[in-house]
Design an enzyme around this catalytic site. Structure first.
Site, PDB file in Angstrom:
ATOM      1  N   LEU A 218      39.489  32.229  37.345  1.00  0.00           N
ATOM      2  CA  LEU A 218      40.599  33.129  37.662  1.00  0.00           C
ATOM      3  C   LEU A 218      40.689  33.325  39.171  1.00  0.00           C
ATOM      4  CD1 LEU A 218      42.770  35.256  37.013  1.00  0.00           C
ATOM      5  CD2 LEU A 218      40.922  36.920  36.731  1.00  0.00           C
ATOM      6  N   VAL A 220      43.797  34.299  42.499  1.00  0.00           N
ATOM      7  CA  VAL A 220      45.147  34.659  42.920  1.00  0.00           C
ATOM      8  C   VAL A 220      45.225  34.506  44.436  1.00  0.00           C
ATOM      9  CG1 VAL A 220      46.886  36.501  43.028  1.00  0.00           C
ATOM     10  CG2 VAL A 220      45.413  36.309  41.017  1.00  0.00           C
ATOM     11  N   GLN A 227      49.524  42.749  42.806  1.00  0.00           N
ATOM     12  CA  GLN A 227      50.879  42.768  42.257  1.00  0.00           C
ATOM     13  C   GLN A 227      50.878  42.494  40.751  1.00  0.00           C
ATOM     14  OE1 GLN A 227      53.867  40.589  44.606  1.00  0.00           O
ATOM     15  NE2 GLN A 227      52.428  40.509  46.316  1.00  0.00           N
ATOM     16  N   TYR A 264      38.709  43.340  33.682  1.00  0.00           N
ATOM     17  CA  TYR A 264      38.531  42.902  32.293  1.00  0.00           C
ATOM     18  C   TYR A 264      38.389  44.090  31.341  1.00  0.00           C
ATOM     19  CZ  TYR A 264      38.069  38.133  33.962  1.00  0.00           C
ATOM     20  OH  TYR A 264      38.312  36.910  34.534  1.00  0.00           O
TER      21      TYR A 264
END
Length: 291
Positions: A218, A220, A227, A264
């Protein structure tokens, strides 16, 4: 040793006549394979380290190899009419979906490389390793896409949505990526990476009941952080896990990464309390979401 494996039928990939976009359609059906294994079979896996300390927006690479020259980094995103509404998840100015072509796999690999090296000064040494890491991950993403012994992997990406006035190439559109992998618990395991006694390994069936989803890689891009990109990619991944008829999804998180743990837990993941020696050695937590 005999394995009986239940796997989905591989999808068919269809290319348009101008080869500027690729679409995937998947038929869901089950088939059964049998496989003989030697009794000295050993099971070793590499545990991915997950982080939400995420990378900068990638810049167009310097193309050197013949393989790179085949990639069209000015390729545009598929239009809405090319996408099945059930296969996308829109949020804000972004959309989460499965990656669809080599340019998107390469950009996802580059984004992961940037994550891995973002805390280092960008000198020639780092640049060379970033390039090598990208090439390796690009090949691994393509390899993992193929169903192998009942296991498969979805490369999920978050993309900026095009507008009437702005059309972005793939390289400047991707803001996030993760892997959703389908795996099976092996004989004696009650959760992934559990150490079991060798005597517990034996004949077992790879069935729907012992399949599970696993989240990895994961990340970004820096301009898109805070966001909701990571949260919404996870929403989409969990939706795909349900469509694959998985009953639970797992993820490993570094013990020092409180931000990832909070993310999570917000999504409903709960910590597996039984810490194995392996998790303690690697300073990881294992979290699970029942779906």
């Amino acid at each position: 040793m005999m394995f009986t494996i239940s796997v989905p039928k591989p999808g068919l990939v269809r290319f348009s006549h101008d080869r500027t976009r690729c679409l995937q359609k998947f038929d869901r059906t089950n088939s059964v394979w049998s496989m003989k294994m030697e009794p000295k079979f050993s099971h070793n896996r590499k545990i991915e380290e997950l982080s939400v300390e995420l990378p900068a927006q990638p810049h167009p690479p310097h193309l050197e190899s013949s393989r790179d020259r085949a990639l069209q980094f000015n390729r545009g995103q598929p239009s809405d009419k090319d996408l099945d509404p059930d296969d996308v998840f829109e949020f804000g100015g972004y959309v989460a979906r499965e990656a669809m072509c080599d340019e998107e796999y390469w950009t996802a690999a580059f984004l992961r490389a940037e994550t891995h090296w973002e805390d280092r000064n960008r000198d020639r040494y780092v640049e060379s390793h970033l390039r090598k890491y990208t090439d390796q991950e690009f090949n691994e993403i393509k390899k993992r896409r193929n169903v192998q012994f009942g296991n498969k992997c979805r490369c999920i990406v978050a993309m900026k949505k095009d507008s009437k006035d702005v059309k972005r190439p793939v390289l400047k559109s991707m803001v996030g990526t993760l892997d959703l992998r389908t795996r099976h618990l092996v004989g004696g395991e009650t959760f992934p990476e559990e150490r079991v006694k060798p005597s517990n390994f034996g004949s077992f069936r790879m069935t729907r009941s012992n399949r599970y989803g696993y989240i990895a890689n994961l990340c970004v891009s820096k301009p898109a952080r805070r966001q909701g990109v990571a949260t919404n990619m996870l929403h989409f991944a969990i939706k795909q896990a349900k469509l694959d008829e998985l009953e639970r999804v797992y993820v490993h998180v570094e013990r020092k990464n409180k931000t990832a743990q909070d993310l999570y837990k917000k999504m409903g993941f709960q910590m597996i309390e039984r810490a194995t020696p392996q998790l303690e050695e690697k300073q990881l937590y294992l979290l699970c979401l029942e779906i």
